[in-house]
Design an enzyme around this catalytic site. Sequence first.
Site, PDB file in Angstrom:
ATOM      1  N   ASP A  12       0.869  -1.183   0.000  1.00 20.91           N
ATOM      2  CA  ASP A  12       0.000   0.000   0.000  1.00 20.91           C
ATOM      3  C   ASP A  12       0.904   1.232   0.000  1.00 20.91           C
ATOM      4  OD1 ASP A  12      -2.159   1.639   0.190  1.00 20.91           O
ATOM      5  OD2 ASP A  12      -2.685   1.107   2.252  1.00 20.91           O
ATOM      6  N   ASP A 107      -2.631   2.414  -6.259  1.00 23.23           N
ATOM      7  CA  ASP A 107      -1.585   2.467  -5.231  1.00 23.23           C
ATOM      8  C   ASP A 107      -1.625   1.291  -4.257  1.00 23.23           C
ATOM      9  OD1 ASP A 107      -3.996   3.223  -4.108  1.00 23.23           O
ATOM     10  OD2 ASP A 107      -3.092   4.705  -2.773  1.00 23.23           O
ATOM     11  N   GLU A 108      -2.276   0.214  -4.630  1.00 23.69           N
ATOM     12  CA  GLU A 108      -2.466  -0.858  -3.667  1.00 23.69           C
ATOM     13  C   GLU A 108      -2.603  -2.181  -4.411  1.00 23.69           C
ATOM     14  OE1 GLU A 108      -5.761  -1.719  -0.217  1.00 23.69           O
ATOM     15  OE2 GLU A 108      -5.911   0.114  -1.369  1.00 23.69           O
TER      16      GLU A 108
END
Lengths: 363, 377
Positions: A12, A107-108
């Site tokens: 993350d 983003d993860e």
Amino acid sequence: MKPPPRKIVHVDMDAFYASVEQRDRPELRGKPVIVGGQPDSRGVVCTASYEARQFGVRSAMPTAQAYRLCPHGVFLRPDFPRYKEASRTIQAIFREVTELVEPLSLDEAYLDVSQNHLDEPSATRVAAHLRARIREQTALTASAGVAPNKFLAKVASDLDKPDGLTVIPPERVPELLAGLPVRKLPGIGRVGAERCARHGIERVADFLRHDLEQLVRWFGSSGPRYLELARGVDERPVRPGRERKSVSIEDTFAEDVVARAEAAAILDTLAERLAERLRLAEARGRTVVLKVKYADFQQVTRSRTLSAPTRAHTTLSETALALLDQTEVGGRPVRLLGIGVSNLDEPSASASAQLVLFDPDPP
Amino acid sequence: MGAVAETTCLSLRGDATELAEAVAVAATVAPAKSPRQVLQNLLLEATNGVVRVTGSDLDLSVRVVVGQVTVEREGRLLVNASRLQQILRELAGEQVTLEADARQGCVITSPDSRFHVMGEEPDDYPEIGDWNDQGSFNLAAGDLIRMIQRTHFATHAEKTRYAMNGILIDLRGQRLRLVATDGKRMALCERALEKEHPEQVFVVVPTQAMTLLQRLMAGEDTVEVRVESSRVHFRTARAVLSARLIEGHFPPYEDVVPPEQDLKVSVGREAFIHALRRAALLGTKDSLAVRFRFHDEGLELTSRIPEIGETRVSLPLDYPGDPLEIGFNPQYFVDMLRVVDWAEATVELKDPQSAAVLRERRDDGSYLYLVMPLSLD
């Protein structure tokens, strides 16, 4: 024979959009940066830098509220091409390690590193490698969680943010879950947490004090799943290349909604939030779906396919209102309303938008 | 019953090919399914020694004269369009007789086969008005064929807010224009007329009517045109076509015609088509974005379709400008390049937000084609 435990990593990025801005504009470093709608708009916060979070600013908060909490903050509009650029680099780093990458957003992602191209048996060392590569290639920091399944890996990555690495060895699972608020379980939101609280369940471990029958009585088909998660069990596989099929938003009400006008007002708000989500996902959908759950838990959906994909708040709202007429809302109490769009166009397709010769409206 | 029998006693003799051709044209108009079932038929009429076949969906009607058949008995016959078409197609090249029987059935006989098809009462067929000379004018059929060919593909397939699902006929003074656009590209064909036209014509004719007209004009010298408030009629030596006009506003097409651009790229037409087709191979018809990169050594076409793959095609050419990248749907160029007879195409460019322009200028007319870009991120 029992299969060997899986090795799952959840990565993350830390305050991703805000961090990209601070990386590219050194004058913003150390300052509260809030990426999202403008303060005078009705938009919401996409990402707040850690400096801004100290003032209580959180993602998904209306920007106007963020402005009241942090008036000296730097409010920026999102610059998706740059975030996507960084995201592509990160995804490429993941794929150096394994093909089993399930991106959740820019983003993860989840990675199944049980087998990996580094031939590294230690998932912890794989996670450390990933974090180092990301820092080296993008000058951004990521937090990672390592665990035998997706649920625990995600819990783990959240434990030491920013720039942390947390490993949950099997023996620590009971202790960790004991103190975890129920809201951290996948599928439990604000209303779900309130329902749990009514039965005295506030921490994940509280589920373990009840038997399955009792939990099914309280939570229906979700009961067995909650119990499994509370035991730290989550069999969901990492699905590479998972494509997003729809984007939706829904709200369960603390008190049933009876009046049609009230339902309509709620739908309009939901449409606005959905439009925001679609903007973030850079997606447009062609089919609008209205979901209604009546007080007796009977659920119906109504849908309409538009001539062109949309993410416009007004179109979503008007379509949902038209669909409302095909339900019994107004006559029958409602506990949940939701709007979604499916039939999504690819972000790349919408990025290459066809330009037109004429203004859209005839005289 | 006597009177009915008299009008339906039609009898013809001739080559099935001649009949089949006329029937095929009329059958393109007769709807395969319609709430008004009578429209699924074709009307055959033999009067004054002439045989005519009529098909109509009410919006579009066509009446074709059948050549080289002998009328044995005059009369009328109403028979299912697709069945008649299938039978005649099968019998092509043979001498056939086509007769109505006393109960409105249709009997087709060839040297070794006989078909009996149930017919319907001809009086139930809607009245398709006869040709009326009042206010008509002539156009050169060959010119009009060429103009339809060069425009029809650019129309919009569906009904839109603007009236774009047809071809605009814009006739003023001594110039005739046909214009077609779907909002993303536009084709404009202009022709100088020999003499001044007294009245101005500005009507949008459905694409299907125009492409059918193109077919009906083959081999003809002139076509007569007559415009009414809601319909347009065309007559050639062998056929009459009548179409309901498309209502609504045609987009302001003159406003978007750009001045000639300085940046021009010449490219062999065939080579360009090949390169465009290759670049488009992986895309679907609806979502086709190709990046056109013009640089010192030529043109590079690339496309990337998520989850499917990538293509890259190079086309050497002389490119005089600064490097330029523009997105286009390549199909829009292919559609146009395959209807012109040029050896070379010259593409005018400006910037990634402005249309690419292809032009032809001749003494007696001109052709302009615009393609709007896709914005690439």
